[in-house]
Write an enzyme that holds these catalytic residues in place. Structure first.
Site, PDB file in Angstrom:
ATOM      1  N   GLU A 181       0.320  -1.711   0.248  1.00 58.04           N
ATOM      2  CA  GLU A 181       0.081   0.106   0.039  1.00 58.04           C
ATOM      3  C   GLU A 181       0.943   1.428   0.060  1.00 58.04           C
ATOM      4  O   GLU A 181       1.691   1.621   0.821  1.00 58.04           O
ATOM      5  CB  GLU A 181      -0.911  -0.121   0.950  1.00 58.04           C
ATOM      6  CG  GLU A 181      -1.863  -1.038   1.147  1.00 58.04           C
ATOM      7  CD  GLU A 181      -2.882  -1.262   2.270  1.00 58.04           C
ATOM      8  OE1 GLU A 181      -2.972  -0.081   3.104  1.00 58.04           O
ATOM      9  OE2 GLU A 181      -4.038  -2.001   2.423  1.00 58.04           O
ATOM     10  N   GLU A 248      -8.503   2.070  -5.206  1.00 61.76           N
ATOM     11  CA  GLU A 248      -9.610   1.704  -3.993  1.00 61.76           C
ATOM     12  C   GLU A 248      -9.850   2.583  -3.410  1.00 61.76           C
ATOM     13  O   GLU A 248      -9.492   3.623  -2.993  1.00 61.76           O
ATOM     14  CB  GLU A 248      -9.034   0.712  -2.989  1.00 61.76           C
ATOM     15  CG  GLU A 248     -10.514   0.166  -1.441  1.00 61.76           C
ATOM     16  CD  GLU A 248      -9.878  -0.179  -0.907  1.00 61.76           C
ATOM     17  OE1 GLU A 248      -8.544  -1.080  -0.532  1.00 61.76           O
ATOM     18  OE2 GLU A 248     -11.302  -0.658  -0.014  1.00 61.76           O
TER      19      GLU A 248
HETATM   20  O1  KIV Z   1      -6.714  -6.524   2.160  1.00 67.38           O
HETATM   21  C1  KIV Z   1      -7.513  -6.939   0.966  1.00 67.38           C
HETATM   22  O2  KIV Z   1      -8.771  -7.553   0.441  1.00 67.38           O
HETATM   23  C2  KIV Z   1      -7.619  -6.127  -0.323  1.00 67.38           C
HETATM   24  C3  KIV Z   1      -8.057  -5.534  -1.441  1.00 67.38           C
HETATM   25  C4  KIV Z   1      -9.912  -4.820  -0.904  1.00 67.38           C
HETATM   26  C5  KIV Z   1      -7.945  -4.900  -2.241  1.00 67.38           C
HETATM   27  O3  KIV Z   1      -6.783  -5.362  -0.340  1.00 67.38           O
END
Ligand code: KIV
Length: 363
Positions: A181, A248
């Site tokens: 991220e 997201e």
């Molecule tokens: O942790 C997860 O499932 C994710 C998705 C929402 C992309 O990062």
């Protein structure tokens, strides 16, 4: 009563794709008889083992995909204007389901911290916990490209940490790529992981590992200025060698613009239809996790309701003595049963039980 052999053979064939010799052997031991005492001593044709045959597990699951998916294949799907499908999976059964549904990529997202492990956010989950789930998912998938989240605290401090965590995901977790991220601030980390030979999926917009910084699960890029930052983040991740970027909770026009600017695919979640592909969290879309449903999630089923109904039914049937039925029990050769009955008649020391009506609920 002896069942006609032809009925048993056809039932066995319907139940099993095993070679005829195996079926015949099973038929030999599944002739159903009723003893003089009216007791069934052999059940209808079904497997008497408590484990499925090995070959049934090995050939499972049938995937609509013909070949193993690679990052090159994913990028080619996007170039042709087709949409990429990604589904999260957190264990063996959810991996089998995603595989059988034909998902091209499976993400072991750290959302599993919340939807499968009951943590309040994704920040608590450890690398070892993630690895445990990754291995289970890998065992259920043959075709999908497998990606896992590097959990919070394993990659931000320095590139060495990030590479080591990513290597563990590949070596121990049996994953093919990792997701991290962050945008520009994580571009150098992404570059280092890619240079070490591990593909990286970027993730910008709502980044749940930074929940405290973001002030909650909020849409990102709603102002022109913050949308511009997202564009710069996406370009920086592409430049760092990421093979795709998750967007997201981003307004659809912003996600669509970013998708047009990039050579690599975008995978949207709450980012509209203009992305190169879509991802949803399986527990959300199937209604397994029902503490809350994000606005962007379409629920394709309500499995939580179905499961509770089925479990309550089981509890009722156990209380009522309806489960297990004869078909759920193991047979015994008639002559062995007769010997055993002779033994129990001579040795039964069990105290007589009170009639059912006299027993309490707690018994
Ligand atoms: O942790 C997860 O499932 C994710 C998705 C929402 C992309 O990062």
């Amino acid at each position: 009563m002896i069942q006609p052999t032809a009925t048993i053979v056809s039932a066995a064939l319907r139940q099993s794709a095993r070679p005829l010799a195996t079926v015949a052997a099973r038929v030999a031991c599944t002739l159903s008889t009723t003893s003089a005492a009216g007791r069934i001593t052999a059940a209808p044709a079904r497997s008497y083992s408590s484990r499925p045959p090995v070959e049934a597990v090995a050939s499972y699951p049938p995937s609509p995909l013909k070949k193993k998916v690679t990052i090159q294949a994913l990028q080619s799907v996007a170039r042709k204007g087709d949409k990429i499908t990604m589904i999260t999976a957190h264990d063996y059964p959810t991996s089998l389901w995603a595989e059988r549904a034909g998902a091209e990529t499976i993400l072991v997202g750290d959302s599993l911290a919340m939807v499968a492990l009951g943590y309040d956010s994704t920040v608590s989950i450890t690398l070892d916990e993630m690895l445990h789930h990754c291995r289970a998912v890998a065992r259920g998938s043959k075709h999908a490209f497998l990606i896992a989240d590097l959990p919070f605290g394993t990659y931000e401090a320095c590139a060495k940490d990030a590479i080591r965590a990513a290597q563990r995901m590949v070596k121990e977790g049996k994953m093919e790529a990792v997701k991290i991220e962050g945008g520009k601030d994580m571009a150098e980390t992404a570059r280092a992981i890619v240079r070490s030979g591990i593909p990286v999926l970027g993730h910008i917009g709502l980044t749940p590992q930074r929940l405290a910084m973001l002030g909650g699960f909020r849409v990102q890029g709603k102002s022109a200025a913050s949308a511009k930052v997202l564009v710069e983040d996406a370009l920086a991740l592409q430049d760092a060698g990421c093979f795709a970027v998750v967007l997201e909770a981003v307004p659809a026009p912003v996600a669509e613009y970013i998708t047009r600017q990039l050579r690599i695919p975008t995978i949207g979640i709450g980012a509209g239809a203009g992305c190169s592909g879509q991802v949803l969290v399986q527990q959300d879309m199937l209604g397994i996790f029902d503490r809350f449903v994000p606005k962007f999630c379409k629920q394709y089923a309500n499995m939580s309701e179905t499961a509770v109904e089925a479990l309550a039914n089981y509890c009722r049937e156990v209380k009522a003595g309806k489960f297990p039925g004869v078909e759920h029990t193991y047979p015994m050769p008639a002559e062995e049963l007769a010997k055993f009955e002779a033994f129990t008649a001579a040795n039964d020391r069990a105290p007589a039980r009170a009639p059912a009506a006299d027993r309490t609920n707690a018994e």
